[in-house]
Design a protein around this motif. Structure first.
Motif, short mmCIF file in Angstrom:
data_model
loop_
_atom_site.label_atom_id
_atom_site.label_comp_id
_atom_site.label_asym_id
_atom_site.label_seq_id
_atom_site.Cartn_x
_atom_site.Cartn_y
_atom_site.Cartn_z
N GLN A 189 38.83 48.96 43.86
CA GLN A 189 38.20 47.65 44.00
C GLN A 189 38.34 46.85 42.71
N ASN A 190 38.13 47.52 41.57
CA ASN A 190 38.26 46.84 40.28
C ASN A 190 39.70 46.37 40.05
N PHE B 210 41.95 45.80 42.36
CA PHE B 210 42.22 44.75 43.33
C PHE B 210 41.64 43.41 42.89
N SER B 211 40.40 43.42 42.43
CA SER B 211 39.78 42.15 42.03
C SER B 211 40.48 41.56 40.81
N LEU B 212 40.93 42.40 39.87
CA LEU B 212 41.67 41.89 38.71
C LEU B 212 43.01 41.28 39.14
N ALA C 131 43.73 40.09 42.11
CA ALA C 131 43.45 38.89 42.89
C ALA C 131 43.12 37.71 41.98
N GLN C 132 42.34 37.96 40.93
CA GLN C 132 42.01 36.90 39.97
C GLN C 132 43.27 36.41 39.27
N GLU D 211 45.36 34.29 41.67
CA GLU D 211 44.81 32.94 41.85
C GLU D 211 45.03 32.07 40.62
N GLU E 103 44.44 45.50 49.93
CA GLU E 103 43.14 45.26 50.56
C GLU E 103 42.99 46.11 51.82
#
Length: 165
Positions: free
Chosen positions: A96-97, A99-101, A103-104, A107, A63
């Motif tokens: 960003q893509n 990172f978001s994958l 992060a998901q 979680e 991030e």
């Protein structure tokens, strides 16, 4: 006629005595209170934190790198060549893509682990409740938070907590 009245009275008394006896065999337990007081609960949160610490740190670093690239783009976009600017934008979108994958997935894994650990604790609580129910011959044990009103029942929360430790 007297015998009929006598037998009917006896039958009613037997039925009422069963209800009274069943009432004596009802207890309540506060599951929420058990979960709050259970010392293992703090260990389970520490265990999850330690297990996911490395991945959380990796996500923070990623991030930070992403924010640095965005800041670089915002600062230098007026002096950058068009091809260089487009390449940096593509790189940022790609990161960003990713990172978001990540992060998901992080979680989801953390939530799954928390649920598994909570279920282990609930199974231990349920086993302790069953053990106490058999020991004291309880017919019914209710969660005190899920009942609207209960009076004059035995609260076995402290006994369950002692059996779990």
């Amino acid at each position: 006629m007297k015998q009929f009245f006598y037998l009917t009275s006896l039958f009613i008394i037997l039925i009422l005595s069963n209800y009274v006896q069943a009432y004596d065999n009802i207890a309540v337990v506060n599951i929420y209170d058990l979960l709050q007081k259970l010392p293992k609960k703090t260990n389970f949160t520490k265990k999850i934190e330690n297990e996911f610490k490395i991945r959380a740190n990796e996500l923070k670093i990623q991030e930070g790198n992403l924010k640095d690239k965005l800041n670089k783009l915002n600062r230098n976009k007026s002096v950058m060549k068009l091809t260089e600017k487009k390449q940096l934008e593509k790189d940022i979108i790609k990161q960003q893509n990713i990172f978001s994958l990540k992060a998901q997935k992080f979680e989801q894994d953390r939530r799954r682990c928390q649920i598994e650990e909570r279920n282990k604790i609930l199974i231990r609580i349920q086993n302790a409740i069953k053990k106490i129910a058999k020991k004291h011959n309880y017919n019914l044990i209710l969660d005190s938070k899920s009942t609207a009103y209960v009076s004059n029942t035995k609260d076995i929360t402290k006994e369950v907590l002692k059996n779990i430790k």
